[in-house]
Design an enzyme around this catalytic site. Sequence first.
Site, mmCIF file in Angstrom:
data_model
loop_
_atom_site.group_PDB
_atom_site.id
_atom_site.type_symbol
_atom_site.label_atom_id
_atom_site.label_comp_id
_atom_site.label_asym_id
_atom_site.label_seq_id
_atom_site.Cartn_x
_atom_site.Cartn_y
_atom_site.Cartn_z
ATOM 1 N N ARG A 225 93.020 126.570 63.052
ATOM 2 C CA ARG A 225 91.867 125.517 62.924
ATOM 3 C C ARG A 225 91.588 124.897 64.158
ATOM 4 O O ARG A 225 90.562 124.318 64.080
ATOM 5 C CB ARG A 225 92.444 124.631 61.990
ATOM 6 C CG ARG A 225 92.903 125.060 60.496
ATOM 7 C CD ARG A 225 93.471 123.510 59.711
ATOM 8 N NE ARG A 225 93.804 124.261 58.521
ATOM 9 C CZ ARG A 225 94.338 123.523 57.511
ATOM 10 N NH1 ARG A 225 94.474 122.095 57.775
ATOM 11 N NH2 ARG A 225 94.895 123.927 56.414
ATOM 12 N N LYS B 150 87.901 129.625 50.736
ATOM 13 C CA LYS B 150 88.836 130.491 51.544
ATOM 14 C C LYS B 150 89.866 131.079 50.765
ATOM 15 O O LYS B 150 90.247 132.174 50.763
ATOM 16 C CB LYS B 150 89.604 129.578 52.712
ATOM 17 C CG LYS B 150 88.589 129.223 54.050
ATOM 18 C CD LYS B 150 89.451 128.632 55.152
ATOM 19 C CE LYS B 150 90.124 127.394 54.642
ATOM 20 N NZ LYS B 150 89.643 126.298 54.180
ATOM 21 N N ARG C 126 93.434 113.910 46.136
ATOM 22 C CA ARG C 126 93.642 113.490 47.625
ATOM 23 C C ARG C 126 92.653 112.370 48.019
ATOM 24 O O ARG C 126 91.276 112.466 47.626
ATOM 25 C CB ARG C 126 93.664 114.531 48.430
ATOM 26 C CG ARG C 126 94.724 115.619 48.233
ATOM 27 C CD ARG C 126 94.722 116.994 48.823
ATOM 28 N NE ARG C 126 93.904 116.893 50.202
ATOM 29 C CZ ARG C 126 94.053 117.986 51.063
ATOM 30 N NH1 ARG C 126 94.676 118.997 50.673
ATOM 31 N NH2 ARG C 126 93.222 117.961 52.062
ATOM 32 N N ARG D 203 87.333 118.022 43.134
ATOM 33 C CA ARG D 203 88.585 118.876 43.210
ATOM 34 C C ARG D 203 89.849 117.729 42.955
ATOM 35 O O ARG D 203 89.920 116.827 43.475
ATOM 36 C CB ARG D 203 88.812 119.337 44.574
ATOM 37 C CG ARG D 203 89.855 120.036 44.745
ATOM 38 C CD ARG D 203 89.821 121.119 46.143
ATOM 39 N NE ARG D 203 90.167 120.246 47.311
ATOM 40 C CZ ARG D 203 90.240 121.107 48.610
ATOM 41 N NH1 ARG D 203 90.234 122.409 48.552
ATOM 42 N NH2 ARG D 203 90.464 120.179 49.650
ATOM 43 N N ARG E 93 85.585 114.340 56.897
ATOM 44 C CA ARG E 93 86.407 115.275 57.044
ATOM 45 C C ARG E 93 85.677 116.548 57.327
ATOM 46 O O ARG E 93 86.246 117.329 58.212
ATOM 47 C CB ARG E 93 87.371 115.275 55.691
ATOM 48 C CG ARG E 93 88.218 116.394 55.689
ATOM 49 C CD ARG E 93 88.828 116.291 53.956
ATOM 50 N NE ARG E 93 89.757 117.413 53.724
ATOM 51 C CZ ARG E 93 89.882 117.896 52.798
ATOM 52 N NH1 ARG E 93 89.620 117.405 51.542
ATOM 53 N NH2 ARG E 93 90.815 119.011 52.615
#
Length: 223
Positions: free
Chosen positions: A92, A18, A159, A126, A170
């Site tokens: 969201r 995004k 994270r 990531r 998630r």
Amino acid sequence: MASKLLRAVVLGPPGSGKGTVCERIAKSFGLHHLSSGQFLRENIRANSDVGILAKQYLEKGLLVPDHVFTRVMITELEKMQTQPWLLDGFPRTLGQAEALDTICELDLVISLNIPFESLKDRLSARWIHPASGRVYNMEFNPPQVHGVDDVTGEPLIQREDDKPEAVAARLRKYKDAAKPVMELYKNRGILHSFSGTETNKIWPYVYSLVSSKIPPLQAKEAN
């Protein structure tokens, strides 16, 4: 500056690209790229009322609740009534979409559909610089020096919810929350979905769509 006050949103699960798509649209069409994560970080740094509230949840390792997150975004968007913008990471949930309806009417919603396995691989690779929100991917966008931020030299972290064991849960949670949002915008005729595994392959189609709404700043930006 864009010639029309375009109100656009880019939706997609974590790891869908995004942010990259938003940056390219903003650069090509003169829109303000509004990152929900950036607004949240700025409010926390500024110790605003809502920032202090959000920080209390984050310090406990909890997600910022819908109503707090919504308050951050609506407050910021109300300051931009006369500017064209592109929202990244908001709304969201259906509650957030309904709150957004109270201050503006969206012209365009872009949804990025990336296969589950691709998302899982991207997220697991990531790492982030917590203070700035800069994101690195160890496979296709690694830091210059392993484990440290390019700008500050400070350590990067992974994270908890980017760790492989947390990613599947998630992504399921995102899908469940996003489904009614997608239905809402689909029924209004403003939802446009793009599927693929690589941002560079999806981008020409996104560029073409946005070009049909407002003129690009430079024709060459599609390349």
